[in-house]
Design a protein around this motif. Structure first.
Motif, PDB file in Angstrom:
ATOM      1  N   TYR A 207       0.835  -1.201   0.000  1.00  0.00           N
ATOM      2  CA  TYR A 207       0.000   0.000   0.000  1.00  0.00           C
ATOM      3  C   TYR A 207       0.873   1.255   0.000  1.00  0.00           C
ATOM      4  CZ  TYR A 207      -4.122  -2.832   1.364  1.00  0.00           C
ATOM      5  OH  TYR A 207      -5.153  -3.734   1.415  1.00  0.00           O
ATOM      6  N   SER A 210       2.953   2.175  -3.327  1.00  0.00           N
ATOM      7  CA  SER A 210       2.302   2.760  -4.509  1.00  0.00           C
ATOM      8  C   SER A 210       0.940   3.328  -4.144  1.00  0.00           C
ATOM      9  CB  SER A 210       2.162   1.708  -5.609  1.00  0.00           C
ATOM     10  OG  SER A 210       1.458   0.570  -5.140  1.00  0.00           O
ATOM     11  N   LEU A 211       0.905   4.117  -3.088  1.00  0.00           N
ATOM     12  CA  LEU A 211      -0.361   4.643  -2.592  1.00  0.00           C
ATOM     13  C   LEU A 211      -0.996   5.562  -3.626  1.00  0.00           C
ATOM     14  CD1 LEU A 211      -2.048   4.461   0.019  1.00  0.00           C
ATOM     15  CD2 LEU A 211      -1.023   6.630   0.707  1.00  0.00           C
ATOM     16  N   GLY A 212      -2.187   5.216  -4.044  1.00  0.00           N
ATOM     17  CA  GLY A 212      -2.876   6.009  -5.046  1.00  0.00           C
ATOM     18  C   GLY A 212      -4.206   5.382  -5.407  1.00  0.00           C
ATOM     19  N   LEU A 215      -5.221   1.568  -5.650  1.00  0.00           N
ATOM     20  CA  LEU A 215      -5.322   0.727  -4.458  1.00  0.00           C
ATOM     21  C   LEU A 215      -6.654   0.866  -3.729  1.00  0.00           C
ATOM     22  CD1 LEU A 215      -1.740   1.135  -2.953  1.00  0.00           C
ATOM     23  CD2 LEU A 215      -2.708  -0.889  -4.033  1.00  0.00           C
ATOM     24  N   LEU A 216      -7.534   1.732  -4.210  1.00  0.00           N
ATOM     25  CA  LEU A 216      -8.802   1.933  -3.510  1.00  0.00           C
ATOM     26  C   LEU A 216      -9.620   0.649  -3.435  1.00  0.00           C
ATOM     27  CD1 LEU A 216      -9.849   5.448  -4.869  1.00  0.00           C
ATOM     28  CD2 LEU A 216      -9.019   4.881  -2.570  1.00  0.00           C
ATOM     29  N   LEU A 345      -5.021   4.917   5.243  1.00  0.00           N
ATOM     30  CA  LEU A 345      -4.349   4.819   3.950  1.00  0.00           C
ATOM     31  C   LEU A 345      -5.350   4.978   2.802  1.00  0.00           C
ATOM     32  CD1 LEU A 345      -1.836   1.925   4.684  1.00  0.00           C
ATOM     33  CD2 LEU A 345      -1.367   4.374   4.551  1.00  0.00           C
ATOM     34  N   HIS A 346      -6.549   4.452   2.984  1.00  0.00           N
ATOM     35  CA  HIS A 346      -7.586   4.607   1.961  1.00  0.00           C
ATOM     36  C   HIS A 346      -7.929   6.081   1.772  1.00  0.00           C
ATOM     37  CE1 HIS A 346     -11.809   4.907   0.594  1.00  0.00           C
ATOM     38  NE2 HIS A 346     -11.512   3.864  -0.155  1.00  0.00           N
ATOM     39  N   ALA A 349      -5.184   7.653  -0.181  1.00  0.00           N
ATOM     40  CA  ALA A 349      -5.224   7.251  -1.592  1.00  0.00           C
ATOM     41  C   ALA A 349      -6.363   7.939  -2.325  1.00  0.00           C
ATOM     42  CB  ALA A 349      -5.370   5.733  -1.691  1.00  0.00           C
ATOM     43  N   ARG A 350      -7.486   8.118  -1.642  1.00  0.00           N
ATOM     44  CA  ARG A 350      -8.632   8.792  -2.257  1.00  0.00           C
ATOM     45  C   ARG A 350      -8.320  10.260  -2.520  1.00  0.00           C
ATOM     46  NH1 ARG A 350     -13.788   8.666   1.336  1.00  0.00           N
ATOM     47  NH2 ARG A 350     -12.425  10.081   2.499  1.00  0.00           N
TER      48      ARG A 350
END
Length: 353
Positions: A207, A210-212, A215-216, A345-346, A349-350
């Motif tokens: 996660y 490459s958080l973005g 990954l949602l 983290l979500h 990423a959002r």
């Protein structure tokens, strides 16, 4: 120390009793404080403190010095209550802030050496405070009462004690510098999360790598799996069916949606009925028998929402469900801790989407 009663009266005179944040930094430098709030000291201009009431819809701070402290006042804003502002400020001296708004949300915060020492909701001081040594406020609050009708004045008195600031007539008269600010970006992971051992194992390593937006979907499924386990619904046949709803015929999807909605309503009613018959005091609160049924109701409702996203035509994945799952993830333990890390983290990423 100025009396809480006098400070409460001062807030009324200034028109700041409804929503404001007062921040003080012991030994701070005005220009440095302005920069750490997201402003440019070269763009500051004089403004009377009493005129701040007219600027309730702008990201504006009023900066001044009082004794050994730099004071920042915000009308109808809360940047001085955020750890992204407090923690950097506290590297320049002990920092304290008090925040309140019209929705009865408040926070009294203390930060030192780059960390939040203690922060708590003033309206509910019995709640466990957040911070490195969370009881750091206690010696500074001795003799102050948080339920005496002068709550915001009491918060200001606590800030005075912590930083040496004085909200007296000399300070009110000024001078004060008004500066437009740009919101300081949120931390990806704040205090209490960045050192979590969860970040040293999968899938969290991936996660972070490459958080973005890509990954949602996996993070939503991760959170849903945790909620299903927490509500003891992982093997429920309708829950299993909901996870593959996109592969079902449209008629079966519609029927599944109705059945999940019915289960949601039934579980809600059952939880309410159980709660009536339970002891008023139950420790820990989240282990009440009714709470498990309530969690199940929430998860059934979320599953119904997931199936509805595939009506009438299947979509690309799960809708944004994490905010709905929050109320189902009560209690403590590894599963709840993991859920909250996924949610943080979500959200990051959002934001990057």
């Amino acid at each position: 120390m100025t009396s809480p009663q006098h400070l409460q009266s001062l807030l009324a005179d200034l028109g700041l009793e409804q929503a404001a944040t007062f921040t003080a930094v012991h030994g701070g430098d005005e220009d440095t404080v302005i920069r750490l709030f997201g402003g440019n000291p070269e763009h500051s201009r004089p403004l009377l403190l009493e005129e701040l009431r007219e600027h309730y819809d702008r990201d504006l701070i009023l900066v001044s010095r009082s004794g050994p402290a730099v004071i920042v006042v915000e009308n109808n804003n809360y940047q001085g209550s955020r750890q992204e502002v407090l923690r950097p400020l506290s590297r320049h001296g002990r920092t304290a802030s008090v925040y309140w708004n019209v929705n009865a949300v408040s926070q009294l915060s203390l930060a030192e050496d780059g960390l939040i020492s203690s922060a708590f909701e003033m309206i509910a001081p019995e709640d466990i405070p957040f911070g490195a040594p969370p009881d750091a406020w206690q010696p500074l609050l001795e003799g102050l009462t948080l339920d005496d009708g002068h709550l915001w004045g009491t918060g200001l008195a606590a800030v005075e004690r912590a930083t040496g600031a004085r909200f007296d007539n000399s300070w009110v008269r000024g001078p004060h510098r008004a500066v437009e600010i740009t919101r300081v970006p949120e931390y990806l992971l704040g205090q209490g999360l960045i050192d979590s051992p969860l970040l040293k194992r999968e899938p969290f390593i991936s996660y972070l790598a490459s958080l973005g937006p890509s990954l949602l979907q996996p993070m939503r499924r991760h959170a849903l799996d945790l909620a299903l386990a927490h509500a003891d619904l992982r093997e429920h046949p309708l829950a299993v069916a909901a996870l593959t709803a996109a592969t079902l015929p449209v008629g079966a999807r519609a029927r599944l949606h109705r059945e999940l909605t019915s289960l949601y309503e039934q579980a809600h009613l059952r939880a309410r009925a159980m709660l009536i018959g339970e002891p008023q005091v139950f420790e820990p609160e989240w282990e009440r028998p009714s709470h498990l049924v309530f969690r199940q109701a929430i998860v059934f409702g979320v599953l119904a929402r997931c199936v509805a996203a595939h009506l009438p035509t299947p979509t690309g994945g799960l809708p944004d469900i994490l905010s709905f799952l929050v109320t189902a993830m009560t209690g403590d333990g590894a599963r709840v801790e993991e859920f909250w890390m996924v949610k943080h983290l979500h959200d990051a990423a959002r934001t990057a989407a």
